[in-house]
Structures are given as structure tokens and as C-alpha cells.
Design a protein around this motif. Structure first.
Motif, PDB file in Angstrom:
ATOM      1  N   ASP A   2       0.836  -1.206   0.000  1.00 27.68           N
ATOM      2  CA  ASP A   2       0.000   0.000   0.000  1.00 27.68           C
ATOM      3  C   ASP A   2       0.870   1.256   0.000  1.00 27.68           C
ATOM      4  OD1 ASP A   2      -2.763  -1.297   0.388  1.00 27.68           O
ATOM      5  OD2 ASP A   2      -1.554  -2.173   1.994  1.00 27.68           O
ATOM      6  N   PHE A   3       1.981   1.203   0.734  1.00 27.42           N
ATOM      7  CA  PHE A   3       2.935   2.314   0.738  1.00 27.42           C
ATOM      8  C   PHE A   3       3.496   2.526  -0.664  1.00 27.42           C
ATOM      9  CE2 PHE A   3       7.565   3.121   0.831  1.00 27.42           C
ATOM     10  CZ  PHE A   3       7.534   4.475   1.124  1.00 27.42           C
ATOM     11  N   LEU A   4       3.902   1.431  -1.306  1.00 32.92           N
ATOM     12  CA  LEU A   4       4.468   1.528  -2.653  1.00 32.92           C
ATOM     13  C   LEU A   4       3.442   2.077  -3.643  1.00 32.92           C
ATOM     14  CD1 LEU A   4       6.428  -1.859  -2.750  1.00 32.92           C
ATOM     15  CD2 LEU A   4       7.392   0.446  -2.501  1.00 32.92           C
ATOM     16  N   CYS A   5       2.221   1.586  -3.565  1.00 28.89           N
ATOM     17  CA  CYS A   5       1.167   2.074  -4.474  1.00 28.89           C
ATOM     18  C   CYS A   5       0.933   3.571  -4.302  1.00 28.89           C
ATOM     19  CB  CYS A   5      -0.143   1.325  -4.224  1.00 28.89           C
ATOM     20  SG  CYS A   5      -0.170  -0.315  -4.914  1.00 28.89           S
ATOM     21  N   GLN A   6       0.882   4.008  -3.054  1.00 36.62           N
ATOM     22  CA  GLN A   6       0.660   5.430  -2.805  1.00 36.62           C
ATOM     23  C   GLN A   6       1.826   6.254  -3.344  1.00 36.62           C
ATOM     24  OE1 GLN A   6      -0.651   6.754   1.149  1.00 36.62           O
ATOM     25  NE2 GLN A   6       0.821   8.415   0.997  1.00 36.62           N
ATOM     26  N   GLY A   7       3.040   5.811  -3.077  1.00 40.79           N
ATOM     27  CA  GLY A   7       4.218   6.544  -3.546  1.00 40.79           C
ATOM     28  C   GLY A   7       4.313   6.588  -5.055  1.00 40.79           C
ATOM     29  N   LEU A   8       3.996   5.484  -5.700  1.00 41.80           N
ATOM     30  CA  LEU A   8       4.096   5.428  -7.160  1.00 41.80           C
ATOM     31  C   LEU A   8       2.931   6.133  -7.846  1.00 41.80           C
ATOM     32  CD1 LEU A   8       5.411   1.789  -7.501  1.00 41.80           C
ATOM     33  CD2 LEU A   8       6.679   3.908  -7.949  1.00 41.80           C
ATOM     34  N   SER A   9       1.822   6.297  -7.147  1.00 40.71           N
ATOM     35  CA  SER A   9       0.673   6.984  -7.743  1.00 40.71           C
ATOM     36  C   SER A   9       0.935   8.476  -7.902  1.00 40.71           C
ATOM     37  CB  SER A   9      -0.584   6.764  -6.907  1.00 40.71           C
ATOM     38  OG  SER A   9      -0.510   7.482  -5.696  1.00 40.71           O
ATOM     39  N   GLN A  10       1.945   8.983  -7.220  1.00 39.37           N
ATOM     40  CA  GLN A  10       2.257  10.404  -7.316  1.00 39.37           C
ATOM     41  C   GLN A  10       3.045  10.743  -8.574  1.00 39.37           C
ATOM     42  OE1 GLN A  10       4.151  11.276  -3.573  1.00 39.37           O
ATOM     43  NE2 GLN A  10       2.292  10.919  -2.420  1.00 39.37           N
ATOM     44  N   SER A  11       3.552   9.713  -9.261  1.00 41.86           N
ATOM     45  CA  SER A  11       4.261   9.976 -10.516  1.00 41.86           C
ATOM     46  C   SER A  11       3.239  10.245 -11.627  1.00 41.86           C
ATOM     47  CB  SER A  11       5.180   8.805 -10.885  1.00 41.86           C
ATOM     48  OG  SER A  11       4.435   7.634 -11.066  1.00 41.86           O
TER      49      SER A  11
END
Length: 133
Positions: free
Chosen positions: A39-48
Motif C-alpha cells: 500500500d505504501f508503494l502504491c501510494q508513492g508510485l501513484s504520485q508519478s
């Protein structure tokens, strides 16, 4: 090339998972399911600017039901496609988000440790991984 039968692969993946879960704050979804590093990775990558291919691939796998399973599949995808360091670096850019997901002991919140981790992961880009996705 590194394959699924490699003992080193299993050790590497276990260490990566440990690192991503170390000092991770406990969070729950709206329905009460515990959130994980996926979930952390998804949130971080969604900002790109564009959707990450690895996230899209993992979400297309119907057999994966838990955040841990999705996270493991994502790590494997990134190793095969030489995207692990870059993907994690994108997630580590936002210090506010890092503090939202991790407690102070996390190595991701220490600039020197974060740089060491990313440097090591970028070295993995030189390794060929042939893994079943």
C-alpha cells in the motif's frame, strides 16, 4: 541469471520484505484489512505522472488477495524489469508520506541509510533475473 531456484533470491526477497516492513506503522483500510508495504508503494508510485507498469501487472493477477502477496509479486516484477531501485526511490522522495507510513527507526527516514539502500538496489540493475511472474 538468477532463477526461482536460487537460494540467494529467497534471501534477497526476504531481506527486502523485512526492510520494507521494518518500523512500518500499522494502518487499516476502510474495511479493516491491515495495510502493508504494498500500500505504501502504491501510494508513492501513484504520485508519478503515469501508472507504474508493475502496479498494473500485479493488480491484474486475480490470484493475489493480500497486500503481502501483491508486494512480493511487485518486488519480483521489479527485479525482472530492473526497476526496483527507481521504483523505491520514487516512493522515498516525499518525506511527509514517509513519516505517515514509517516510525522514526525506519532506515528510510535516515538520509544516509536511505542513500546506502538505494545505491545497493541500483547495483542489482546489473543482475539478470529470470523469475516466474
Amino acid at each position: 541469471p538468477v532463477t526461482d531456484g536460487s537460494r540467494e533470491l529467497h534471501s534477497l526477497c526476504a531481506q527486502l520484505e523485512f526492510l520494507l516492513q521494518f518500523d512500518l506503522k500499522e494502518k487499516r483500510s476502510f474495511f479493516g484489512q491491515r495495510k502493508d508495504y504494498w500500500d505504501f508503494l502504491c501510494q508513492g508510485l501513484s504520485q508519478s505522472r503515469q501508472e507504474h507498469e508493475g502496479v498494473r501487472f500485479v493488480m491484474s493477477l486475480d490470484k493475489l488477495k493480500t497486500p503481502v502477496g501483491r508486494g512480493r509479486a511487485f518486488l519480483r516484477y521489479c527485479l525482472v524489469h530492473r526497476q526496483l531501485a527507481e521504483s523505491l526511490q520514487l516512493c522515498l522522495l516525499d518525506l511527509e508520506s514517509l513519516c505517515e507510513w514509517y516510525y522514526a527507526r525506519s532506515p528510510f527516514l535516515n538520509p544516509q541509510r536511505r542513500a546506502e539502500i538505494l545505491g545497493t538496489l541500483y547495483e542489482l540493475d546489473g543482475v539478470t533475473f529470470h523469475l516466474a511472474l
